[in-house]
Design a protein around this motif. Sequence first.
Motif, PDB file in Angstrom:
ATOM      1  N   MET A   1      -8.306 -13.435  10.508  1.00  0.00           N
ATOM      2  CA  MET A   1      -8.757 -13.501   9.138  1.00  0.00           C
ATOM      3  C   MET A   1      -9.017 -12.102   8.577  1.00  0.00           C
ATOM      4  O   MET A   1      -8.687 -11.822   7.447  1.00  0.00           O
ATOM      5  CB  MET A   1     -10.035 -14.364   9.077  1.00  0.00           C
ATOM      6  N   SER A   2      -9.650 -11.227   9.410  1.00  0.00           N
ATOM      7  CA  SER A   2      -9.947  -9.878   8.926  1.00  0.00           C
ATOM      8  C   SER A   2      -8.672  -9.081   8.678  1.00  0.00           C
ATOM      9  O   SER A   2      -8.638  -8.226   7.804  1.00  0.00           O
ATOM     10  CB  SER A   2     -10.858  -9.148   9.899  1.00  0.00           C
ATOM     11  N   SER A   3      -7.610  -9.331   9.449  1.00  0.00           N
ATOM     12  CA  SER A   3      -6.355  -8.605   9.218  1.00  0.00           C
ATOM     13  C   SER A   3      -5.724  -9.036   7.904  1.00  0.00           C
ATOM     14  O   SER A   3      -5.119  -8.230   7.197  1.00  0.00           O
ATOM     15  CB  SER A   3      -5.385  -8.808  10.385  1.00  0.00           C
ATOM     16  N   LEU A   4      -5.886 -10.319   7.513  1.00  0.00           N
ATOM     17  CA  LEU A   4      -5.365 -10.794   6.236  1.00  0.00           C
ATOM     18  C   LEU A   4      -6.115 -10.128   5.086  1.00  0.00           C
ATOM     19  O   LEU A   4      -5.504  -9.700   4.102  1.00  0.00           O
ATOM     20  CB  LEU A   4      -5.506 -12.330   6.154  1.00  0.00           C
ATOM     21  N   VAL A   5      -7.435  -9.986   5.224  1.00  0.00           N
ATOM     22  CA  VAL A   5      -8.226  -9.321   4.187  1.00  0.00           C
ATOM     23  C   VAL A   5      -7.798  -7.857   4.076  1.00  0.00           C
ATOM     24  O   VAL A   5      -7.663  -7.316   2.979  1.00  0.00           O
ATOM     25  CB  VAL A   5      -9.734  -9.445   4.511  1.00  0.00           C
ATOM     26  N   SER A   6      -7.569  -7.195   5.203  1.00  0.00           N
ATOM     27  CA  SER A   6      -7.133  -5.799   5.189  1.00  0.00           C
ATOM     28  C   SER A   6      -5.789  -5.650   4.504  1.00  0.00           C
ATOM     29  O   SER A   6      -5.573  -4.711   3.734  1.00  0.00           O
ATOM     30  CB  SER A   6      -7.038  -5.252   6.611  1.00  0.00           C
ATOM     31  N   VAL A   7      -4.872  -6.568   4.769  1.00  0.00           N
ATOM     32  CA  VAL A   7      -3.550  -6.528   4.136  1.00  0.00           C
ATOM     33  C   VAL A   7      -3.684  -6.729   2.633  1.00  0.00           C
ATOM     34  O   VAL A   7      -3.063  -6.029   1.832  1.00  0.00           O
ATOM     35  CB  VAL A   7      -2.607  -7.590   4.771  1.00  0.00           C
ATOM     36  N   LEU A   8      -4.516  -7.684   2.214  1.00  0.00           N
ATOM     37  CA  LEU A   8      -4.708  -7.932   0.786  1.00  0.00           C
ATOM     38  C   LEU A   8      -5.332  -6.721   0.094  1.00  0.00           C
ATOM     39  O   LEU A   8      -4.924  -6.352  -1.005  1.00  0.00           O
ATOM     40  CB  LEU A   8      -5.570  -9.173   0.567  1.00  0.00           C
ATOM     41  N   ARG A   9      -6.310  -6.096   0.732  1.00  0.00           N
ATOM     42  CA  ARG A   9      -6.919  -4.897   0.162  1.00  0.00           C
ATOM     43  C   ARG A   9      -5.878  -3.786   0.010  1.00  0.00           C
ATOM     44  O   ARG A   9      -5.848  -3.069  -0.978  1.00  0.00           O
ATOM     45  CB  ARG A   9      -8.065  -4.404   1.037  1.00  0.00           C
ATOM     46  N   GLY A  10      -5.042  -3.638   1.008  1.00  0.00           N
ATOM     47  CA  GLY A  10      -3.989  -2.627   0.957  1.00  0.00           C
ATOM     48  C   GLY A  10      -3.025  -2.877  -0.183  1.00  0.00           C
ATOM     49  O   GLY A  10      -2.608  -1.952  -0.881  1.00  0.00           O
ATOM     50  N   LEU A  11      -2.655  -4.141  -0.405  1.00  0.00           N
ATOM     51  CA  LEU A  11      -1.738  -4.476  -1.491  1.00  0.00           C
ATOM     52  C   LEU A  11      -2.386  -4.209  -2.857  1.00  0.00           C
ATOM     53  O   LEU A  11      -1.721  -3.712  -3.772  1.00  0.00           O
ATOM     54  CB  LEU A  11      -1.297  -5.933  -1.382  1.00  0.00           C
ATOM     55  N   VAL A  12      -3.656  -4.540  -2.988  1.00  0.00           N
ATOM     56  CA  VAL A  12      -4.358  -4.281  -4.247  1.00  0.00           C
ATOM     57  C   VAL A  12      -4.407  -2.781  -4.509  1.00  0.00           C
ATOM     58  O   VAL A  12      -4.142  -2.316  -5.621  1.00  0.00           O
ATOM     59  CB  VAL A  12      -5.772  -4.904  -4.218  1.00  0.00           C
ATOM     60  N   LEU A  13      -4.737  -1.994  -3.493  1.00  0.00           N
ATOM     61  CA  LEU A  13      -4.793  -0.554  -3.625  1.00  0.00           C
ATOM     62  C   LEU A  13      -3.427   0.016  -3.981  1.00  0.00           C
ATOM     63  O   LEU A  13      -3.299   0.866  -4.858  1.00  0.00           O
ATOM     64  CB  LEU A  13      -5.312   0.086  -2.332  1.00  0.00           C
ATOM     65  N   LEU A  14      -2.382  -0.491  -3.344  1.00  0.00           N
ATOM     66  CA  LEU A  14      -1.022  -0.045  -3.629  1.00  0.00           C
ATOM     67  C   LEU A  14      -0.653  -0.368  -5.072  1.00  0.00           C
ATOM     68  O   LEU A  14      -0.038   0.446  -5.767  1.00  0.00           O
ATOM     69  CB  LEU A  14      -0.039  -0.706  -2.649  1.00  0.00           C
ATOM     70  N   GLY A  15      -1.055  -1.547  -5.541  1.00  0.00           N
ATOM     71  CA  GLY A  15      -0.784  -1.916  -6.930  1.00  0.00           C
ATOM     72  C   GLY A  15      -1.499  -1.016  -7.905  1.00  0.00           C
ATOM     73  O   GLY A  15      -0.944  -0.622  -8.943  1.00  0.00           O
ATOM     74  N   LEU A  16      -2.745  -0.658  -7.604  1.00  0.00           N
ATOM     75  CA  LEU A  16      -3.488   0.244  -8.477  1.00  0.00           C
ATOM     76  C   LEU A  16      -2.848   1.625  -8.524  1.00  0.00           C
ATOM     77  O   LEU A  16      -2.728   2.230  -9.588  1.00  0.00           O
ATOM     78  CB  LEU A  16      -4.935   0.358  -8.007  1.00  0.00           C
ATOM     79  N   LEU A  17      -2.433   2.115  -7.371  1.00  0.00           N
ATOM     80  CA  LEU A  17      -1.780   3.422  -7.324  1.00  0.00           C
ATOM     81  C   LEU A  17      -0.468   3.415  -8.082  1.00  0.00           C
ATOM     82  O   LEU A  17      -0.128   4.356  -8.787  1.00  0.00           O
ATOM     83  CB  LEU A  17      -1.557   3.863  -5.877  1.00  0.00           C
ATOM     84  N   ALA A  18       0.293   2.334  -7.956  1.00  0.00           N
ATOM     85  CA  ALA A  18       1.570   2.234  -8.653  1.00  0.00           C
ATOM     86  C   ALA A  18       1.361   2.199 -10.164  1.00  0.00           C
ATOM     87  O   ALA A  18       2.117   2.800 -10.919  1.00  0.00           O
ATOM     88  CB  ALA A  18       2.327   0.987  -8.189  1.00  0.00           C
ATOM     89  N   SER A  19       0.324   1.495 -10.625  1.00  0.00           N
ATOM     90  CA  SER A  19       0.087   1.448 -12.061  1.00  0.00           C
ATOM     91  C   SER A  19      -0.365   2.800 -12.591  1.00  0.00           C
ATOM     92  O   SER A  19      -0.038   3.173 -13.710  1.00  0.00           O
ATOM     93  CB  SER A  19      -0.944   0.370 -12.409  1.00  0.00           C
ATOM     94  N   CYS A  20      -1.104   3.561 -11.792  1.00  0.00           N
ATOM     95  CA  CYS A  20      -1.518   4.904 -12.218  1.00  0.00           C
ATOM     96  C   CYS A  20      -0.329   5.844 -12.276  1.00  0.00           C
ATOM     97  O   CYS A  20      -0.232   6.680 -13.157  1.00  0.00           O
ATOM     98  CB  CYS A  20      -2.558   5.483 -11.259  1.00  0.00           C
ATOM     99  N   ALA A  21       0.588   5.703 -11.334  1.00  0.00           N
ATOM    100  CA  ALA A  21       1.744   6.594 -11.271  1.00  0.00           C
ATOM    101  C   ALA A  21       2.695   6.363 -12.430  1.00  0.00           C
ATOM    102  O   ALA A  21       3.400   7.266 -12.853  1.00  0.00           O
ATOM    103  CB  ALA A  21       2.477   6.411  -9.944  1.00  0.00           C
TER     104      ALA A  21
END
Length: 158
Positions: free
Chosen positions: A1-21
């Motif tokens: 379960m914790s690995s799924l949360v980590s993956v989701l956090r990573g995707l959210v962070l990646l999305g935020l970085l992509a929108s800033c770029a």
Amino acid sequence: MSSLVSVLRGLVLLGLLASCASQPVATTRPSPAPASSAPASSAPVGSTPASSVPASSVSTTDGAGPSTPAVPSLTTRPLVPPVAGQQLTLTGTIEEGVEHGCLLLTDTATGRRYNLTGGNPAIIKVGVKVKVVGVIRKDLMSYCQQGAIFQVLTGTAG
């Protein structure tokens, strides 16, 4: 379960970085000075008297973003720092440094801070207003962690 949360956090962070770029970045550049027949100023390069140009009346932009007010320089300090071995005359009141036994002098003419070494201990002490002549020493090290090392050759109180 914790690995799924980590993956989701990573995707959210990646999305935020992509929108800033993908957002355009506004940059400002100073406008070229208009040609005038006014006489040249004798002020040092890089300094503007604070009273000559109100900060709110000048702005610069490249057209890509909002105007940014230009702030005039409030200093007349030299652009180039003193050279090692160059003899200087400094004035100011000696202060205690952050480390025990360290004596500092902020030169009243330039605002630069110096770590004093040498000189007559009867004159070179905390709280005394002095005029000292000496040289910058880049070949010495100090535990004082503040200011350029300044070897006092002569000093007078007052």
